[in-house]
Design an enzyme around this catalytic site. Structure first.
Site, short mmCIF file in Angstrom:
data_model
loop_
_atom_site.label_atom_id
_atom_site.label_comp_id
_atom_site.label_asym_id
_atom_site.label_seq_id
_atom_site.Cartn_x
_atom_site.Cartn_y
_atom_site.Cartn_z
N HIS A 154 0.86 -1.34 -0.16
CA HIS A 154 0.04 0.07 0.03
C HIS A 154 0.84 1.32 0.06
O HIS A 154 2.09 1.23 0.11
CB HIS A 154 -0.91 -0.22 1.14
CG HIS A 154 -0.13 0.10 2.47
ND1 HIS A 154 0.18 1.30 3.11
CD2 HIS A 154 0.17 -1.17 3.42
CE1 HIS A 154 0.69 0.77 4.23
NE2 HIS A 154 0.89 -0.24 4.54
N CYS B 8 2.89 -5.00 7.18
CA CYS B 8 2.54 -4.60 5.69
C CYS B 8 3.80 -4.03 4.92
O CYS B 8 4.80 -3.39 5.67
CB CYS B 8 1.41 -3.79 5.70
SG CYS B 8 -0.21 -4.85 5.71
#
Length: 459
Positions: A329, A348
């Protein structure tokens, strides 16, 4: 926004053009035909205890016993020659019982030769195809390699014996990725024992992955802090990354598939922040723009950060479902990409130039890949990305994502480099090479799946 290369075309998307919704042009060369991995002939001589690979969360051993096949002396000698030179592939000849094989060859054709040669060949197939490292030494490795089903040991042996091509058949099991050959070349030139061990370990890591990674894919090497977009084994563009901090939030190694690109994502704030840090109660007392608070029937609070430039996921998220809740992301904290040590997240992977990546994937993921459809997809992606509205664009063509961990390999400039072992994952692999070979190895890990919660507000 910097430009990027796709095929032979250099494409620049200035930030002003993005803001005005202009479309990137000439992004892709004509789509090449899809080439499936070559499979060995049907007609397995294996007895298999289970028909399909176990899920990645179970420590199940696939008990495969190759049937003993008939060997002539010439084929057995070819096998002995492969074993004698197997150090070139980073493996140890002693693992494959060369003395017992030579004794059986000297005795001539018969049951002893069939058994010795079949066993040595089968072990070579397993190590070249799957890697020598046992699963318990592959820390946070949650990839199930499909190659054991595509290149079944008994089938490979039958092919080698039918064609009298033992050496070529075994060599065909080596990883297709060009970086494996670079490491192999470095091993041939290196005399330092420590460096040789590290090269061998990283050659083996390539065997842990599928032999064929696909025509187009994303691959990120966690210790390098870089993401590559690859088409037909060519690096199209690279992006700096921010990965998990060492410890519980270290980024695991995965092989997943991008199913969609989410532009202008929302972020559901973890309860560790909503409740544990009191954010929910604070927002009830003093509402803040950009956050939506919902009170549940049991009194708990759900806090969702709305789309926008300050959203913790930035302006893009790749939808790649997996039990770890790991995804790639954007981030509003883009200054962190300038740091040398970028092991900063809660698992992440944050990606620089995320809008560029998202638009490119939206185009690559278009099944009808003609110049007209590519331009239409690019126009639509730019419009969506600048709309400020949550939008999920499905990826129709396969786009695998490989999250890997190589401590030696080619960097994004093509130079062979050693990378910091930021999670301490080298030691168990190196130790396994010093230990006897493990037979009947598990195909999947017994480690618990750790669902990573990327508490982005804390960094």
């Amino acid at each position: 926004m910097r430009g990027w290369v796709i095929g032979a075309a250099l494409v620049a998307i200035p930030s002003a053009a993005m803001a005005q919704g202009r479309t990137p042009e000439n992004l892709l060369p004509p789509e090449p035909p899809t080439v499936a991995p070559q499979k060995v002939p049907a007609g397995s001589d294996e007895v298999t205890a289970q028909a399909a690979p176990a899920p990645a969360t179970t420590a199940t051993v696939q008990a495969v016993t190759p049937m003993v096949q008939r060997w002539n002396v010439a084929d057995a000698r070819a096998l002995a020659a492969v074993i004698a030179g197997i150090e070139r592939e980073g493996l140890d000849p002693r693992d494959y019982k060369p003395q017992e094989l030579q004794a059986a060859i000297a005795a001539g054709p018969g049951a002893a030769l069939d058994e010795a040669a079949s066993r040595s060949f089968a072990w070579l197939v397993e190590d070249l195809r799957d890697g020598r490292t046992p699963m318990e030494a592959r820390k946070q490795w949650f990839v199930v390699d499909p190659d054991a089903d595509l290149y079944r040991t008994g089938d490979v042996m039958a092919q080698a014996l039918a064609s009298h091509s033992v050496a070529a058949t075994l060599a065909a099991l080596n990883p297709d990725h060009p970086d494996y050959e670079v490491l192999k070349g470095a091993l041939a030139e290196t005399r330092d024992a420590g460096q040789r061990k590290l090269i061998r370990a990283n050659m083996d890591r390539w065997r842990w992955l599928a032999k064929d990674l696909g025509n187009q894919y994303l691959i990120t090497n966690v210790p390098e802090y870089q993401l590559r977009l690859t088409v037909n084994d060519k690096i199209i563009s690279t992006y700096k990354t921010i990965v998990g901090k060492p410890g519980r939030t270290a980024t695991p190694q995965l092989a997943e598939t991008v199913e969609g690109v989410i532009f202008n994502p929302t972020w559901t704030v973890p309860q560790s922040i909503v409740k544990g840090e009191g954010l929910g109660a604070s927002l009830l007392r003093s509402p803040r723009a950009g956050y939506k608070v919902t009170k549940q029937a049991d009194g708990s609070l759900i806090v969702v950060q709305q789309p926008g430039p300050s959203n913790s996921l930035g302006l893009m998220k790749l939808d790649m479902p997996n039990p770890h809740a790991i995804f790639l992301h954007d981030t509003p904290s883009r200054n962190l990409f300038n740091q040398e040590n970028r092991a900063l997240s809660h698992g992440c992977i944050r990606t620089e130039r995320a809008q560029e990546l998202a638009i490119t994937l939206a185009i690559l993921g278009n099944l009808a890949n003609t110049p007209e459809t590519r331009k239409a997809a690019a126009d639509e992606a730019v419009a969506i990305s600048t709309s400020g509205k949550y939008t999920r664009v499905p990826i129709q063509k396969s786009m695998p994502v490989y999250i890997t961990y190589f401590t030696m390999g080619r960097d994004i400039n093509g130079q062979l480099r050693q990378f910091n072992d930021i999670y301490g994952r080298d030691a168990p692999v190196l130790a396994s090479f010093d230990a006897p070979r493990v037979a009947n190895r598990a195909r999947s890990t017994s480690e618990d799946v750790v669902e990573i919660v990327d508490d982005l507000q804390t960094t």
